[in-house]
Scaffold this active site. Structure first.
Site, PDB file in Angstrom:
ATOM      1  N   GLY A   1       0.802  -1.367  -0.039  1.00  0.00           N
ATOM      2  CA  GLY A   1       0.007   0.064  -0.037  1.00  0.00           C
ATOM      3  C   GLY A   1       0.892   1.387   0.036  1.00  0.00           C
TER       4      GLY A   1
ATOM      5  N   TRP B   1       2.142   2.792  -2.513  1.00  0.00           N
ATOM      6  CA  TRP B   1       1.872   3.899  -3.614  1.00  0.00           C
ATOM      7  C   TRP B   1       0.463   4.517  -3.268  1.00  0.00           C
ATOM      8  CZ3 TRP B   1       2.849   2.519  -9.417  1.00  0.00           C
ATOM      9  CH2 TRP B   1       4.345   2.140  -9.593  1.00  0.00           C
TER      10      TRP B   1
ATOM     11  N   ASP C   1      -4.996  -5.921  -5.850  1.00  0.00           N
ATOM     12  CA  ASP C   1      -3.710  -6.991  -5.453  1.00  0.00           C
ATOM     13  C   ASP C   1      -4.086  -8.502  -5.314  1.00  0.00           C
ATOM     14  OD1 ASP C   1      -0.517  -6.240  -4.819  1.00  0.00           O
ATOM     15  OD2 ASP C   1      -1.308  -8.078  -4.154  1.00  0.00           O
TER      16      ASP C   1
ATOM     17  N   ASP D   1      -7.098 -11.392  -8.852  1.00  0.00           N
ATOM     18  CA  ASP D   1      -5.782 -11.680  -9.433  1.00  0.00           C
ATOM     19  C   ASP D   1      -6.118 -10.815 -11.088  1.00  0.00           C
ATOM     20  OD1 ASP D   1      -3.943 -12.748 -11.454  1.00  0.00           O
ATOM     21  OD2 ASP D   1      -4.504 -14.794 -10.786  1.00  0.00           O
TER      22      ASP D   1
ATOM     23  N   ASP E   1       2.630  -1.424 -10.521  1.00  0.00           N
ATOM     24  CA  ASP E   1       3.753  -1.778  -9.997  1.00  0.00           C
ATOM     25  C   ASP E   1       4.000  -3.486  -9.645  1.00  0.00           C
ATOM     26  OD1 ASP E   1       6.380  -1.304  -8.747  1.00  0.00           O
ATOM     27  OD2 ASP E   1       5.741  -1.058  -6.853  1.00  0.00           O
TER      28      ASP E   1
ATOM     29  N   LYS F   1       5.846  -0.545 -14.382  1.00  0.00           N
ATOM     30  CA  LYS F   1       6.941  -1.232 -13.868  1.00  0.00           C
ATOM     31  C   LYS F   1       7.334  -2.264 -15.069  1.00  0.00           C
ATOM     32  CE  LYS F   1       7.852  -3.846 -10.259  1.00  0.00           C
ATOM     33  NZ  LYS F   1       7.809  -3.784  -8.729  1.00  0.00           N
TER      34      LYS F   1
HETATM   35  C1  LIG Z   1       6.203  -4.766  -5.619  1.00  0.00           C
HETATM   36  S1  LIG Z   1       4.923  -5.267  -4.899  1.00  0.00           S
HETATM   37  C2  LIG Z   1       3.672  -3.607  -5.134  1.00  0.00           C
HETATM   38  C3  LIG Z   1       4.382  -2.557  -4.249  1.00  0.00           C
HETATM   39  C4  LIG Z   1       3.132  -1.419  -4.182  1.00  0.00           C
HETATM   40  N1  LIG Z   1       3.084  -0.541  -5.339  1.00  0.00           N
HETATM   41  C5  LIG Z   1       3.420  -0.703  -2.700  1.00  0.00           C
HETATM   42  O1  LIG Z   1       3.957   0.627  -2.861  1.00  0.00           O
HETATM   43  O2  LIG Z   1       3.310  -1.085  -1.733  1.00  0.00           O
HETATM   44  C6  LIG Z   1       4.007  -6.110  -6.443  1.00  0.00           C
HETATM   45  C7  LIG Z   1       2.621  -6.579  -6.181  1.00  0.00           C
HETATM   46  O3  LIG Z   1       2.027  -7.009  -7.289  1.00  0.00           O
HETATM   47  C8  LIG Z   1       1.003  -8.119  -7.069  1.00  0.00           C
HETATM   48  N2  LIG Z   1       0.786  -8.736  -8.092  1.00  0.00           N
HETATM   49  C9  LIG Z   1       1.404  -9.520  -8.920  1.00  0.00           C
HETATM   50  N3  LIG Z   1       0.860 -10.088  -9.873  1.00  0.00           N
HETATM   51  C10 LIG Z   1      -0.519  -9.744  -9.553  1.00  0.00           C
HETATM   52  C11 LIG Z   1      -1.745 -10.157 -10.221  1.00  0.00           C
HETATM   53  N4  LIG Z   1      -1.828 -10.946 -11.247  1.00  0.00           N
HETATM   54  N5  LIG Z   1      -2.823  -9.501  -9.836  1.00  0.00           N
HETATM   55  C12 LIG Z   1      -2.993  -8.564  -8.783  1.00  0.00           C
HETATM   56  N6  LIG Z   1      -1.706  -8.067  -8.319  1.00  0.00           N
HETATM   57  C13 LIG Z   1      -0.564  -8.776  -8.467  1.00  0.00           C
HETATM   58  C14 LIG Z   1       2.024  -8.682  -5.858  1.00  0.00           C
HETATM   59  O4  LIG Z   1       0.925  -9.499  -5.067  1.00  0.00           O
HETATM   60  C15 LIG Z   1       2.663  -7.714  -5.257  1.00  0.00           C
HETATM   61  O5  LIG Z   1       1.689  -7.212  -4.123  1.00  0.00           O
END
Ligand SMILES: C[S@@+](CC[C@H](N)C(=O)[O-])C[C@H]1O[C@@H](n2cnc3c(N)ncnc32)[C@H](O)[C@@H]1O
Length: 233
Positions: free
Chosen positions: A80, A82, A108, A124, A148, A188
Site C-alpha cells: 500500500g 503507492w 492486488d 488476480d 507496480d 514497472k
Molecule cells: C512490488 S509489489 C507492489 C508494491 C506497491 N506498489 C506498494 O507501494 O506497496 C508488487 C505486487 O504486485 C502484486 N501482483 C503480482 N501479480 C499480480 C496479479 N496477477 N494480480 C494482482 N496483483 C498482482 C503482488 O501481489 C505484489 O503485491
C-alpha cells in the site's frame, strides 16, 4: 556493500549480518541490503508501508499525474505504499478544501491493510473477467492507470522478464479501455528483449512515452518505469 566512508575516524555504520544456520546466503544478502538501505530507513521513519512509495513519489514529482480530483487505478498495490502517496495527492479524503476530490482503486492478489481514502480489492488481475470487474468498480473513465505489479521471482532472469512484460501488457490493455483522453499510464518493466512491442504499442496510443529509472529504484536491478502521457483515446 555500501560503507560509510565519509569522514576519517568516523564509525562504519553499515549493519553486517552473519550467516545463520538454516538461512540461505541469498536471504542473508537480502537482509543485509534491507538493513543498510536508506530508502527502507526513510520509509520506516516516515510511516510508509514500503520503500516503493518513494518510486511513485519521484515519478509523480517529475510528471505530475497525481493531481487533486484524479481518478486512479493502482494495480499490484500491496502493501500500500503507492496508495499512501496517492491518497493525499489526489485529495481522496477531501482535505484540501476547494480542490477537486479524487478517487483511487487498489487491486492486488494479496490482502491489503485498509487505508482511509483508498478502495482496495483482492483480485488476480490476470484472471478471466478481471478487466470487466475493475471497469465495474470504476464505473467510469480513469485519469491514471499505474502498475507496480511483479510476479514472485522465479530466480530465472528471462522468465521474470517475460512475466513482468505480460503483466505490463495486460495493464496497458486495461488502460486503453478505461483511460480518459489525456490520461496517464505508469508501469514497472524489466529492461530487456520483450519490451519492444509494448513500447511500440504505447507510442501509438500516447503522445509521449518516457522510460525512467527513479533514484529510489535499486541501481543493481533492471527495473525501470514507463510513463506514457497524453492518451489519444
Ligand atoms: C512490488 S509489489 C507492489 C508494491 C506497491 N506498489 C506498494 O507501494 O506497496 C508488487 C505486487 O504486485 C502484486 N501482483 C503480482 N501479480 C499480480 C496479479 N496477477 N494480480 C494482482 N496483483 C498482482 C503482488 O501481489 C505484489 O503485491
Amino acid at each position: 556493500m555500501a560503507k560509510n566512508t565519509s569522514g576519517r575516524g568516523q564509525r562504519d555504520l553499515t549493519v553486517k549480518v552473519k550467516t545463520a544456520r538454516g538461512r540461505k546466503l541469498s536471504s542473508t544478502r537480502w537482509l543485509q541490503r534491507q538493513l543498510n538501505d536508506p530508502y527502507v530507513k526513510r520509509a520506516q521513519a516516515e510511516g510508509f508501508r514500503g520503500r516503493a512509495a518513494f518510486k511513485i513519489m519521484e515519478l509523480d514529482d517529475k510528471f505530475r499525474f497525481l493531481v487533486p480530483g484524479a481518478r486512479v487505478v493502482d494495480l499490484g498495490c500491496a502493501p500500500g505504499g503507492w496508495l499512501q502517496v496517492a491518497v493525499p495527492r489526489i485529495n481522496a479524503l477531501g482535505e484540501k478544501k476547494g480542490k477537486a476530490v479524487g478517487r483511487i482503486i487498489g487491486i492486488d492478489l494479496q490482502e491489503v491493510e485498509p487505508l482511509p481514502g483508498a478502495e482496495i480489492h483482492q483480485l488476480d488481475f490476470m484472471s478471466d473477467g478481471a478487466d470487466e470487474q475493475i471497469k465495474d468498480w470504476l464505473g467510469g473513465p480513469a485519469d491514471v492507470v499505474m502498475s507496480d505489479m511483479a510476479a514472485a521471482s522465479s530466480g530465472h532472469k528471462q522468465t521474470d522478464h517475460l512475466r513482468i512484460i505480460a503483466l505490463c501488457e495486460t495493464a496497458a490493455h486495461l488502460a486503453f479501455d478505461v483511460l480518459d483522453e489525456g490520461g496517464t499510464f505508469v508501469a514497472k518493466v524489466l529492461a530487456g528483449g520483450a519490451e519492444g512491442e509494448l513500447q511500440k504499442l504505447l507510442k501509438q496510443k500516447f503522445d509521449k512515452v518516457a522510460n525512467v529509472k527513479p533514484p529510489a529504484s535499486r541501481a543493481d536491478s533492471s527495473e525501470k518505469f514507463v510513463v506514457a502521457t497524453g492518451f489519444r483515446g
